[in-house]
Design a protein around this motif. Structure first.
Motif, PDB file in Angstrom:
ATOM      1  N   SER A  85      -2.250  -3.691   0.299  1.00  0.00           N
ATOM      2  CA  SER A  85      -2.439  -5.131   0.089  1.00  0.00           C
ATOM      3  C   SER A  85      -2.323  -5.851   1.415  1.00  0.00           C
ATOM      4  O   SER A  85      -1.703  -5.332   2.362  1.00  0.00           O
ATOM      5  CB  SER A  85      -1.405  -5.677  -0.901  1.00  0.00           C
ATOM      6  OG  SER A  85      -0.101  -5.519  -0.376  1.00  0.00           O
ATOM      7  N   TYR A 105       9.338  -8.413   1.209  1.00  0.00           N
ATOM      8  CA  TYR A 105       8.835  -9.667   0.643  1.00  0.00           C
ATOM      9  C   TYR A 105       8.886 -10.801   1.681  1.00  0.00           C
ATOM     10  O   TYR A 105       7.887 -11.465   1.949  1.00  0.00           O
ATOM     11  CB  TYR A 105       9.634 -10.076  -0.603  1.00  0.00           C
ATOM     12  CG  TYR A 105       9.239 -11.437  -1.129  1.00  0.00           C
ATOM     13  CD1 TYR A 105       9.920 -12.583  -0.730  1.00  0.00           C
ATOM     14  CD2 TYR A 105       8.161 -11.585  -1.982  1.00  0.00           C
ATOM     15  CE1 TYR A 105       9.530 -13.842  -1.173  1.00  0.00           C
ATOM     16  CE2 TYR A 105       7.761 -12.824  -2.434  1.00  0.00           C
ATOM     17  CZ  TYR A 105       8.451 -13.958  -2.025  1.00  0.00           C
ATOM     18  OH  TYR A 105       8.056 -15.200  -2.449  1.00  0.00           O
ATOM     19  N   ASN A 140       2.025   0.238  -1.400  1.00  0.00           N
ATOM     20  CA  ASN A 140       3.054   0.583  -2.378  1.00  0.00           C
ATOM     21  C   ASN A 140       2.438   0.714  -3.765  1.00  0.00           C
ATOM     22  O   ASN A 140       1.247   0.486  -3.943  1.00  0.00           O
ATOM     23  CB  ASN A 140       4.152  -0.496  -2.403  1.00  0.00           C
ATOM     24  CG  ASN A 140       5.527   0.140  -2.341  1.00  0.00           C
ATOM     25  OD1 ASN A 140       5.823   1.041  -3.129  1.00  0.00           O
ATOM     26  ND2 ASN A 140       6.335  -0.313  -1.419  1.00  0.00           N
ATOM     27  N   LYS A 183       5.275  -3.432  -6.057  1.00  0.00           N
ATOM     28  CA  LYS A 183       4.724  -4.720  -5.596  1.00  0.00           C
ATOM     29  C   LYS A 183       5.099  -5.843  -6.576  1.00  0.00           C
ATOM     30  O   LYS A 183       5.555  -6.911  -6.171  1.00  0.00           O
ATOM     31  CB  LYS A 183       3.203  -4.634  -5.466  1.00  0.00           C
ATOM     32  CG  LYS A 183       2.704  -3.793  -4.295  1.00  0.00           C
ATOM     33  CD  LYS A 183       1.182  -3.793  -4.247  1.00  0.00           C
ATOM     34  CE  LYS A 183       0.612  -2.807  -3.243  1.00  0.00           C
ATOM     35  NZ  LYS A 183       0.770  -3.199  -1.827  1.00  0.00           N
ATOM     36  N   MET A 224       5.742  -9.126  -4.441  1.00  0.00           N
ATOM     37  CA  MET A 224       4.887  -9.092  -3.240  1.00  0.00           C
ATOM     38  C   MET A 224       3.503  -9.695  -3.528  1.00  0.00           C
ATOM     39  O   MET A 224       2.855 -10.256  -2.647  1.00  0.00           O
ATOM     40  CB  MET A 224       4.712  -7.650  -2.766  1.00  0.00           C
ATOM     41  CG  MET A 224       5.991  -6.997  -2.261  1.00  0.00           C
ATOM     42  SD  MET A 224       5.608  -5.359  -1.617  1.00  0.00           S
ATOM     43  CE  MET A 224       7.198  -4.565  -1.727  1.00  0.00           C
ATOM     44  N   HIS A 225       3.054  -9.598  -4.798  1.00  0.00           N
ATOM     45  CA  HIS A 225       1.732 -10.125  -5.145  1.00  0.00           C
ATOM     46  C   HIS A 225       1.668 -11.632  -4.919  1.00  0.00           C
ATOM     47  O   HIS A 225       0.599 -12.191  -4.698  1.00  0.00           O
ATOM     48  CB  HIS A 225       1.384  -9.793  -6.612  1.00  0.00           C
ATOM     49  CG  HIS A 225       2.332 -10.370  -7.602  1.00  0.00           C
ATOM     50  ND1 HIS A 225       3.652  -9.928  -7.718  1.00  0.00           N
ATOM     51  CD2 HIS A 225       2.191 -11.379  -8.483  1.00  0.00           C
ATOM     52  CE1 HIS A 225       4.250 -10.643  -8.656  1.00  0.00           C
ATOM     53  NE2 HIS A 225       3.392 -11.526  -9.136  1.00  0.00           N
ATOM     54  N   GLN A 255       0.596 -11.924  -1.227  1.00  0.00           N
ATOM     55  CA  GLN A 255      -0.532 -11.094  -0.786  1.00  0.00           C
ATOM     56  C   GLN A 255      -1.780 -11.491  -1.573  1.00  0.00           C
ATOM     57  O   GLN A 255      -1.818 -11.330  -2.802  1.00  0.00           O
ATOM     58  CB  GLN A 255      -0.217  -9.600  -1.000  1.00  0.00           C
ATOM     59  CG  GLN A 255       0.954  -9.099  -0.156  1.00  0.00           C
ATOM     60  CD  GLN A 255       0.516  -8.627   1.212  1.00  0.00           C
ATOM     61  OE1 GLN A 255       0.275  -7.430   1.417  1.00  0.00           O
ATOM     62  NE2 GLN A 255       0.401  -9.549   2.168  1.00  0.00           N
ATOM     63  N   MET A 287      -5.559  -6.977  -2.813  1.00  0.00           N
ATOM     64  CA  MET A 287      -5.002  -5.637  -3.058  1.00  0.00           C
ATOM     65  C   MET A 287      -6.164  -4.693  -3.305  1.00  0.00           C
ATOM     66  O   MET A 287      -7.086  -5.033  -4.042  1.00  0.00           O
ATOM     67  CB  MET A 287      -4.095  -5.701  -4.281  1.00  0.00           C
ATOM     68  CG  MET A 287      -3.456  -4.428  -4.732  1.00  0.00           C
ATOM     69  SD  MET A 287      -2.263  -4.827  -6.039  1.00  0.00           S
ATOM     70  CE  MET A 287      -1.979  -3.207  -6.719  1.00  0.00           C
TER      71      MET A 287
END
Ligand code: LMR
Length: 334
Positions: free
Chosen positions: A151, A195, A208, A213, A218-219, A222, A225
């Protein structure tokens, strides 16, 4: 009193406590992910089974999400006996001087989890665990999380898209080589710091499983992906050797059974945990999820092949060939 003597005393007390005052033997299990992951759920299942099978003679205290220790510290804490059990990613044993586990970091080595499970369930898995004993660590089992996806805050559709990006990795020399082979800049970082590093732009991207994620949010930081499935996140469940060898034999048997059953459970739930996490990432609409076409995936795989020869010496030619044989046999069976 020196730290090592103190730690020795702590381990002895933990064992003695149980014998003298019928206090339960306390087993501290520390890890770096949330409870809502394959490893997190595995740890909880192990606790339930261990306490039931030992009829309360063992008390498992779980410390998830780097509450007690971050990546590197946790292995030191285990060696000192400050905690009794961990399940680090096999990508994190290099700093301990056991780089052979990095063989599992070679990109695109495994097309599915069943061939991986066969490899770790066989001589290769056992051989690698033996390397931990001189470090005061006993390997009990391998747990699976899932396949890694990249990502970043820009689309990653071609190898060139990686040029100059800073990508967070685990502490593995092979992962360093992998990121460089993509033309990007590898940055080793503790999981608990990823993060914030993504949010602040300290790194541009990471690799990952969807489960890691999503549970680390984390999404949310980001925008893109890519479903590259280029590697695996797998764990080695390990215990402090002095603690393990010092247990009464019946207790050790109970805990081994609890570990066997929770290991089966983790491998059985891993895929669904990641499918569900991916669905939640898509539903959050914060990240555009791109399925890498087979032709491009083949190009990425080809670009990674030199790593196999480059790191053959560090991971062992025999080990590599044994894995490749098992993988070939697995796919021949399909
Ligand atoms: C990572 O550092 O990305 C993972 O190993 C974390 C984990 O334990 O799944």
């Amino acid at each position: 009193m020196k730290l090592v003597q103190l730690a020795g005393a702590v381990t002895a007390l933990a064992l003695l406590g149980g014998a003298q005052a019928q206090q339960p033997i306390v087993l501290k299990f520390s890890h770096v992910v949330t409870d809502d992951t394959p490893k997190g759920k595995g740890a909880i299942r192990f606790k339930e089974l261990a306490e039931a099978k030992t009829k309360g003679r063992v008390k498992v205290e779980i410390y998830p999400n780097s509450q007690l220790y971050k990546d590197r510290e946790e292995l030191e804490a285990l060696q000192l006996g400050a905690v009794q059990m961990l399940a680090p990613s096999v990508s994190k044993f290099g700093p301990l001087g056991v780089r052979k586990f990095e063989v599992f970091d070679l990109p695109y080595m495994f097309a599915d989890e069943s061939s991986l499970e066969r490899v770790v369930g066989g001589p290769v898995g056992a051989e690698l665990f033996k390397l931990l004993e001189p470090k005061g660590i006993v390997g009990l089992a391998y747990w699976f999380n899932g396949f890694k996806e990249f990502s970043a805050n820009k689309p990653l559709r071609k190898l060139d898209d990686f040029k100059g990006l800073k990508i967070r990795i685990q502490s593995s020399k092979i992962l360093e080589g992998e990121i460089k082979a993509f033309g990007a800049i590898p940055q080793v970082m503790a999981f608990s710091e990823v993060y914030t590093a993504l949010q602040q732009g300290v790194v541009d991207g990471e690799e990952n499983t969807p489960s890691n994620k999503y549970t680390q949010k984390m999404h949310e930081v980001q925008k893109h992906m890519t479903m590259s499935d280029h590697g695996v996140v797998m764990y080695a469940v390990v215990v402090n050797k002095k603690f393990w060898d010092g247990l009464p034999a019946d207790i050790r048997k109970n805990l081994s059974e609890a570990m066997r059953d929770s290991t089966r459970y983790v491998w059985d739930i891993a895929k669904k945990e990641n499918d569900d996490a991916l669905a939640k990432i898509k539903a959050a609409k914060t990240t555009e999820v791109y399925a890498l076409p087979p032709a491009e995936k083949a190009a990425w795989r080809k670009a990674m092949l030199p790593l196999y020869r480059e790191h053959e010496g560090a991971v062992g030619k025999d080990t590599l060939e044994a894995i490749e044989r098992t993988v070939a046999q697995s796919s021949a069976k399909k």
